[in-house]
Design a protein around this motif. Structure first.
Motif, PDB file in Angstrom:
ATOM      1  N   CYS A 283       0.941  -1.213  -0.010  1.00 26.66           N
ATOM      2  CA  CYS A 283       0.071  -0.168   0.098  1.00 26.66           C
ATOM      3  C   CYS A 283       0.917   1.325   0.039  1.00 26.66           C
ATOM      4  O   CYS A 283       1.780   1.192   0.673  1.00 26.66           O
ATOM      5  CB  CYS A 283      -1.043   0.069   1.344  1.00 26.66           C
ATOM      6  SG  CYS A 283      -2.052  -1.254   1.145  1.00 26.66           S
ATOM      7  N   SER A 284       0.358   2.265  -0.820  1.00 30.54           N
ATOM      8  CA  SER A 284       1.193   3.434  -0.875  1.00 30.54           C
ATOM      9  C   SER A 284       0.239   4.736  -0.771  1.00 30.54           C
ATOM     10  O   SER A 284      -0.733   4.874  -1.416  1.00 30.54           O
ATOM     11  CB  SER A 284       1.705   3.631  -2.487  1.00 30.54           C
ATOM     12  OG  SER A 284       2.851   2.469  -2.312  1.00 30.54           O
ATOM     13  N   LEU A 285       0.600   5.577   0.126  1.00 32.32           N
ATOM     14  CA  LEU A 285      -0.122   6.833   0.699  1.00 32.32           C
ATOM     15  C   LEU A 285       0.168   7.941  -0.260  1.00 32.32           C
ATOM     16  O   LEU A 285       1.296   8.318  -0.449  1.00 32.32           O
ATOM     17  CB  LEU A 285      -0.096   7.095   1.896  1.00 32.32           C
ATOM     18  CG  LEU A 285      -0.770   8.219   2.733  1.00 32.32           C
ATOM     19  CD1 LEU A 285      -2.380   7.571   2.681  1.00 32.32           C
ATOM     20  CD2 LEU A 285      -0.210   8.457   4.062  1.00 32.32           C
ATOM     21  N   TYR A 286      -0.953   8.499  -1.195  1.00 34.98           N
ATOM     22  CA  TYR A 286      -0.683   9.611  -2.081  1.00 34.98           C
ATOM     23  C   TYR A 286      -0.861  10.797  -1.388  1.00 34.98           C
ATOM     24  O   TYR A 286       0.006  11.739  -1.550  1.00 34.98           O
ATOM     25  CB  TYR A 286      -1.418   9.304  -3.253  1.00 34.98           C
ATOM     26  CG  TYR A 286      -0.921   8.274  -4.330  1.00 34.98           C
ATOM     27  CD1 TYR A 286      -0.337   8.368  -5.148  1.00 34.98           C
ATOM     28  CD2 TYR A 286      -1.327   6.902  -3.964  1.00 34.98           C
ATOM     29  CE1 TYR A 286       0.181   7.555  -5.954  1.00 34.98           C
ATOM     30  CE2 TYR A 286      -0.875   5.802  -4.775  1.00 34.98           C
ATOM     31  CZ  TYR A 286      -0.302   6.081  -5.883  1.00 34.98           C
ATOM     32  OH  TYR A 286       0.332   5.232  -6.493  1.00 34.98           O
TER      33      TYR A 286
ATOM     34  N   MET B  99      -5.279   6.422  -0.694  1.00 31.80           N
ATOM     35  CA  MET B  99      -4.082   5.294  -0.671  1.00 31.80           C
ATOM     36  C   MET B  99      -4.286   4.368  -1.697  1.00 31.80           C
ATOM     37  O   MET B  99      -5.553   4.068  -1.975  1.00 31.80           O
ATOM     38  CB  MET B  99      -3.796   4.880   0.844  1.00 31.80           C
ATOM     39  CG  MET B  99      -2.742   3.824   0.922  1.00 31.80           C
ATOM     40  SD  MET B  99      -2.494   3.216   2.714  1.00 31.80           S
ATOM     41  CE  MET B  99      -4.032   2.435   2.939  1.00 31.80           C
TER      42      MET B  99
ATOM     43  N   CYS C 284      -3.632   0.453  -2.689  1.00 33.63           N
ATOM     44  CA  CYS C 284      -3.267  -0.897  -2.312  1.00 33.63           C
ATOM     45  C   CYS C 284      -3.227  -1.891  -3.531  1.00 33.63           C
ATOM     46  O   CYS C 284      -4.158  -1.814  -4.375  1.00 33.63           O
ATOM     47  CB  CYS C 284      -4.022  -1.688  -1.296  1.00 33.63           C
ATOM     48  SG  CYS C 284      -3.836  -0.873   0.489  1.00 33.63           S
TER      49      CYS C 284
ATOM     50  N   SER D  28      -4.135   8.569   7.176  1.00 34.76           N
ATOM     51  CA  SER D  28      -2.674   8.770   7.288  1.00 34.76           C
ATOM     52  C   SER D  28      -2.208   8.664   8.892  1.00 34.76           C
ATOM     53  O   SER D  28      -1.000   8.570   8.925  1.00 34.76           O
ATOM     54  CB  SER D  28      -2.288  10.089   7.127  1.00 34.76           C
ATOM     55  OG  SER D  28      -2.771  11.145   7.605  1.00 34.76           O
TER      56      SER D  28
ATOM     57  N   PRO E  14       0.133   3.286   6.914  1.00 33.98           N
ATOM     58  CA  PRO E  14       0.475   3.921   5.740  1.00 33.98           C
ATOM     59  C   PRO E  14       1.625   5.127   5.862  1.00 33.98           C
ATOM     60  O   PRO E  14       2.167   5.221   4.498  1.00 33.98           O
ATOM     61  CB  PRO E  14      -1.097   4.649   6.088  1.00 33.98           C
ATOM     62  CG  PRO E  14      -1.923   3.898   6.644  1.00 33.98           C
ATOM     63  CD  PRO E  14      -0.873   3.300   7.543  1.00 33.98           C
TER      64      PRO E  14
ATOM     65  N   ILE F 242       5.339   6.209   1.492  1.00 28.26           N
ATOM     66  CA  ILE F 242       4.417   7.284   0.644  1.00 28.26           C
ATOM     67  C   ILE F 242       4.843   7.531  -0.563  1.00 28.26           C
ATOM     68  O   ILE F 242       6.267   7.420  -0.770  1.00 28.26           O
ATOM     69  CB  ILE F 242       4.645   8.692   1.990  1.00 28.26           C
ATOM     70  CG1 ILE F 242       3.889   8.340   3.266  1.00 28.26           C
ATOM     71  CG2 ILE F 242       3.768   9.642   1.182  1.00 28.26           C
ATOM     72  CD1 ILE F 242       4.153   9.442   3.891  1.00 28.26           C
TER      73      ILE F 242
END
Length: 391
Positions: free
Chosen positions: A124-127, A132, A134, A181, A206, A210
């Motif tokens: 998972c990457s938080l934008y 986010m 996944c 977040s 999260p 990032i």
């Protein structure tokens, strides 16, 4: 005499080895009884056990649970989050607190078996602070009815993904929105394999991974330098976690510069050159992992006129030269590349006296007949007599 002493020492050592386990067992507290495991919800289990009947009521004890992290409780149960990717073994032991001359008990184990692998490389990457993504790769045994569930730490509500991402018709990701977040999140991918429900569970923090939006660079000229500035990624209390990489070109010469924990930089300015700037935000290792894409290229200054002239004239001249060369080649191709008689045709004509021989002879080179001067002789002709008229 010496050998007898050695024999006595060996015999004593063997006796100690035999007696010591029994002595230790007498000192050890009784282990917990009837250790069991039950599921509370999609992500949590409950380990419970009973007190040993042999435990002295005056003895104050606690229970040590290893999973493989260690935790201690005075209760006869514990609730734990489970992340099923591999098999997990839990160990419970009775630990003395106020119990004279007693030692920790033998361990009692219970294992949650490794589930069937449904997905691989779950990530998972938080934008932004509210968005986010996944994603995962489909495992070989994954069914078509994969579903993703998630919950926030400290909350009881379990939600299903409402915005799946697809690859070749299969669910391979989910886009999440919300205030995510600042919390840990628990994810579960489940499906049906051989008529049995299978789950894979994952823990995601999260803020540990990032991928922010690319910064936007602003350029201002100040005296003999260019002042660059940009806004940091939109994450609360994370300003000191960001470093930046500046990439710029000056007169076609590219340079890179690392900038730590600030959102501005001055670059010496040469008015003869054109400048191009790009910035990338890089997440500090002490905070987690991740980085943005390169920002859009920002240009300052006019492009060098000489470079423009060269870029236009050189290709145009080369194109014109090629056209002229092709025209000359077409015009004089018979002179440059004359036809060469084929010996096979000559030989065939000589042997068969065919029509080809005649046609070939017509095509043979015939030299132009030269004008030859003929020998010319001159003769003197006597003059004719002149007739006299009669008188």
């Amino acid at each position: 005499m010496m050998w007898k002493h050695l024999e006595c020492l060996l015999a004593l050592q063997c006796f100690i080895c035999l007696v010591r386990p029994a002595f230790v067992d007498e000192k050890a507290l009784p282990e917990p009884c009837d250790l069991s495991l039950t599921w509370i919800n999609e992500f949590q289990i409950k380990l419970s056990w009973n007190l040993s009947k042999d435990l002295d009521p005056s003895c104050r004890v606690s229970y040590e649970i290893k999973k493989p992290e260690t935790m201690v409780t005075h209760k006869s149960f514990v609730e734990l989050y489970v992340f099923l990717v591999d098999a997990v073994t839990y160990t419970v032991q009775t630990k003395p607190e106020e119990c004279s001359d007693r030692t920790i008990s033998k361990p009692v184990n219970i294992t949650v078996t490794k589930p069937t692998e449904l997905v691989k490389n779950f990530n998972c990457s938080l934008y932004t602070s509210t968005a986010m993504n996944c994603s995962w790769l489909i495992a070989s045994q994954a069914p078509e009815d994969l579903l993703l569930y998630y919950k926030y730490a400290g909350e009881n509500d379990i939600e299903q993904c409402s915005d799946y991402l697809y690859t070749a018709g299969q669910r391979t990701g989910c886009h999440l929105r919300g205030n995510i977040s600042e919390q840990k999140m628990y994810f579960q991918v489940n499906g049906t394999v051989n008529c049995l429900s299978v789950r894979n569970t994952f823990l995601v923090e999260p803020l540990k991974n990032i991928k922010p939006q690319a910064p936007k660079v602003k350029i201002t000229k100040e005296s003999r330098s260019l002042s660059l500035s940009w806004a940091p990624p939109d994450f609360k209390d994370r300003f000191n976690c960001w470093n930046y990489t500046l990439r710029y070109s000056k007169c076609q010469e590219t340079q890179c510069k690392n900038i730590s924990k600030k959102t501005n930089e001055n670059i010496p300015y040469d008015p003869r050159c054109q400048y191009r700037f790009q910035v990338k935000a890089v997440y500090s290792d002490k905070c987690g992992t991740g980085q943005s894409d390169w920002s859009e290229e920002e240009i300052y200054g006019a492009e060098d006129s000489l470079i423009i002239v060269i870029a236009i004239i050189v290709p145009a001249s080369l194109f014109l030269f090629v056209i002229l060369f092709l025209c000359c080649l077409m015009k004089y191709r018979e002179t440059i590349f004359p036809k060469i008689p084929q010996p096979s045709v000559i030989l065939k004509g000589m042997l068969n006296n065919s029509k080809e021989q005649t046609a070939f002879k017509r095509n043979l080179y015939i030299p132009v007949e030269e004008n030859v001067e003929h020998k010319i002789s001159l003769e003197i002709v006597p003059p004719l007599p002149i007739m006299q008229p009669d008188s």
